[in-house]
Design a protein around this motif. Structure first.
Motif, short mmCIF file in Angstrom:
data_model
loop_
_atom_site.label_atom_id
_atom_site.label_comp_id
_atom_site.label_asym_id
_atom_site.label_seq_id
_atom_site.Cartn_x
_atom_site.Cartn_y
_atom_site.Cartn_z
N ASP A 94 37.87 19.20 42.42
CA ASP A 94 36.46 18.83 42.48
C ASP A 94 36.24 17.46 43.10
OD1 ASP A 94 35.81 21.20 41.30
OD2 ASP A 94 35.63 20.38 39.27
N GLN A 102 43.10 26.93 43.58
CA GLN A 102 41.91 26.27 43.04
C GLN A 102 41.70 24.95 43.77
OE1 GLN A 102 41.75 26.24 38.58
NE2 GLN A 102 43.74 27.26 38.72
N SER A 110 47.40 32.27 43.65
CA SER A 110 46.28 31.62 42.97
C SER A 110 46.02 30.27 43.62
CB SER A 110 46.58 31.43 41.48
OG SER A 110 45.55 30.69 40.84
N GLN A 157 40.13 18.37 37.51
CA GLN A 157 39.02 19.31 37.45
C GLN A 157 39.06 20.16 38.72
OE1 GLN A 157 35.52 16.88 36.95
NE2 GLN A 157 35.80 16.69 34.73
N PHE A 158 39.16 21.48 38.53
CA PHE A 158 39.32 22.38 39.66
C PHE A 158 38.37 23.56 39.53
CE2 PHE A 158 43.32 20.32 38.62
CZ PHE A 158 43.73 19.81 39.83
N HIS A 159 38.13 24.22 40.62
CA HIS A 159 37.34 25.44 40.60
C HIS A 159 37.97 26.45 41.56
CE1 HIS A 159 35.70 23.18 44.08
NE2 HIS A 159 35.46 24.39 44.61
N TYR A 160 37.87 27.73 41.17
CA TYR A 160 38.42 28.79 42.01
C TYR A 160 37.59 28.94 43.28
CZ TYR A 160 41.69 30.27 38.41
OH TYR A 160 42.73 30.31 37.52
N THR A 161 38.25 29.31 44.35
CA THR A 161 37.60 29.43 45.64
C THR A 161 37.98 30.75 46.29
OG1 THR A 161 37.49 28.47 47.88
CG2 THR A 161 39.53 28.16 46.67
N ARG A 162 37.17 31.20 47.22
CA ARG A 162 37.48 32.41 47.97
C ARG A 162 38.54 32.17 49.04
NH1 ARG A 162 31.61 35.42 49.02
NH2 ARG A 162 31.10 35.73 46.80
#
Length: 527
Positions: free
Chosen positions: A96, A93, A91, A49-54
């Motif tokens: 989590d 990510q 890219s 489970q991953f999320h994009y980050t700045r």
């Protein structure tokens, strides 16, 4: 009957077989397993489970060794191809459930710009160059046989805490003879890939390895050893305005031109383009012995002719930069040699109007690998400035020095080296630069004017006109003829070239009302 014929036709095609190369379509995840090749470097998380980050990573540049059969072709001339690379993560990510773990995608590009042929007796080569009491022949290289870059598309994971990165990917190419698409699988492993580095601990090293099963496969390539210069949150630890002591203050030189003398009046705009290639001048004894002459000791196989500065990073608001400093025996672009190169941190000194740098050596580099490469021996000081006053003995647009903080009994000591670049490379529209006539009295004595000459009504060429230049033909006592040229360097206190950058040409004549000092550059061409 028709069915029988169709069956025969089908049987004539070869059945698919297991191969170490992949044709037609890209390999799937099941064909190349991340876990098989990267689990021991950066394990894949159990919960994906991953999320994009700045959070972003800059493009990195570096160098490589190896990669025979794909990147480097053997040359009968013995000169290797260019060995630079670019690594970019586009890219990223964040995981989590695992802090500091990132899923990443990117690419690495290996440049193969060409093959260099060494020409020892090139007809149009420059004459020998004089440095430190000895003449040196400049190497000549002829560029031929262009070969395009190789790009691997990559996917994998990066552990921020350990600084380890592992990615698997493919190099894609289309076979010219058959038109088939070829995918060559590989694994990239990098170490010391951290989000904060300094020169002392900052080299990123690793390998790219082929995942083909057999070395006998025509598409197999040998491991590529990689060294990358850090770009992410680099900390300047060697030079600072608060701690410029010992190494840098030893160089006592007159002030140079301030940044405000140049058109854009900014630090990075000046040094990003101006700092490139300079002629070296060594101590007098270096023409006969290389002992104590270069920063590289016994590892230098020759006394270099030039030094080049290539910007790695420049910070305008802090007036700091990082540079790769390469010593070479040729003005032509030679392959990178870490044994004769430095990596340096620079800081602008607003009091002396000069760039001060601390240089470090690349250590632990072997003939075949960067695995143990690191930065050390940061005992080398460098300075660079634009002289504000030119004379007959110094008409160089940029001058500088290289020295060491070690004493004469220490290993790695060398005598101070000076470097310069001619006035021909002076930026346009420079203000505050003056020419000082130190030999004008001697010239008046040698070329005294006869008072009885009637000069009434005499007119002379406009001193800044192009008519002030002329060709030369000289005959020696041995009846040898040489040709040359002469063109103004300064008129009065103003440089001749700077006048043309700042003013329009005037075709008017200049009435003789007073004498005007003028200096010339003279070039002689032997025939």
């Amino acid at each position: 009957m028709a069915i029988f014929k169709l069956s025969c036709l089908i049987l004539l095609f070869p059945l698919p077989t297991t191969s170490s190369s992949y044709y037609g379509s890209a390999p799937t995840e099941s064909q190349i397993s991340y876990a098989d090749h990267c689990a021991s470097i950066v394990p894949k998380p159990t919960q994906e489970q991953f999320h994009y980050t700045r959070f972003s990573l800059p493009r990195h540049t570096g160098y490589y060794k190896g990669g025979s059969n794909l990147l480097i072709k053997n040359s009968s001339f013995g000169v290797p191809a260019v060995t630079s690379l670019i690594f970019r993560i586009w890219s990223i990510q964040a995981a989590d459930h695992v802090e500091g773990l990132f899923k990443i995608s990117g690419y690495i590009v290996f440049h193969r710009d060409g093959t260099y042929y060494h020409l020892r007796n090139y007809t149009h080569s420059r004459p020998t160059y004089y440095s430190g009491g000895m003449y040196y022949d400049e190497k000549q290289y002829y560029y031929s046989k262009h070969r395009g870059p190789v790009r691997f598309s990559l996917n994998g994971f990066w552990s921020e805490s350990s600084g380890k990165l592992c990615m698997i990917g493919w190099y894609y190419s289309r076979q010219s003879h058959s038109g088939d698409s070829l995918y060559q699988p590989a694994v990239l492993k990098l170490y010391n890939f951290k989000n904060s580095t300094t020169a002392v601990n900052g080299l990123i090293t690793g390998t790219l390895e082929s995942l083909l099963n057999s070395e006998n496969d025509p598409n197999f390539f040998k491991p590529v050893s990689i060294m990358i210069l850090p770009m992410f949150n680099y900390e300047y630890s060697l030079v600072s305005k608060e701690n410029v002591s010992g190494l840098l203050v030893q160089n006592d030189s007159s002030p140079g031109l301030p940044l405000t003398s140049f058109p854009r009046q900014t630090f990075c705009s000046l040094f990003s383009k101006a700092v490139n290639l300079f002629d070296l001048r060594f101590a007098g004894h270096c023409g006969f012995s290389a002992k104590n002459c270069t920063p590289f000791g016994r590892e230098a196989e020759y006394l270099p002719l030039v030094v080049s500065f290539s910007e790695i990073e420049c910070l305008e608001h802090k007036q700091r930069l990082r540079a790769l400093i390469k010593f070479s025996s040729s003005r032509y672009d030679e392959p990178f040699n870490p044994n004769t190169a430095l990596i340096g941190e620079g800081l602008w000194d607003s009091k002396k109007n000069q760039l001060n740098l601390v240089g470090c050596r690349f250590l632990g580099v072997t003939e075949d690998s960067f695995a143990d490469a690191h930065v050390g021996d940061c005992s080398i000081g460098l300075s660079l400035r634009y002289p504000s006053i030119w004379t007959i003995g110094n008409s160089n647009s940029i001058v500088g020095n290289i020295w060491t903080s070690k004493n004469v009994t220490e290993l790695g000591y060398f005598d101070k080296i000076s470097f310069k670049r001619s006035y021909l490379n002076l930026p346009m529209r420079v203000s505050g630069l003056k020419y000082q006539y130190t030999k004008i009295d001697k010239a008046r004595k040698l070329c005294s004017r006869k008072k009885h000459v009637n000069e009434e009504g005499a007119i002379y060429p406009y001193p800044f006109s192009q008519d002030m230049g002329f060709d030369l033909k000289l005959n020696s006592a041995k009846r040898l003829t040489v040709w040359g040229y002469s063109s103004p360097l300064s008129v009065g206190n103003e440089l001749y070239s700077q006048f043309w950058y700042s003013k329009h040409y005037s075709n008017s004549t200049f009435a003789k009302t007073k004498q005007i000092n003028i200096s010339y550059q003279i070039g002689i061409m032997h025939i």
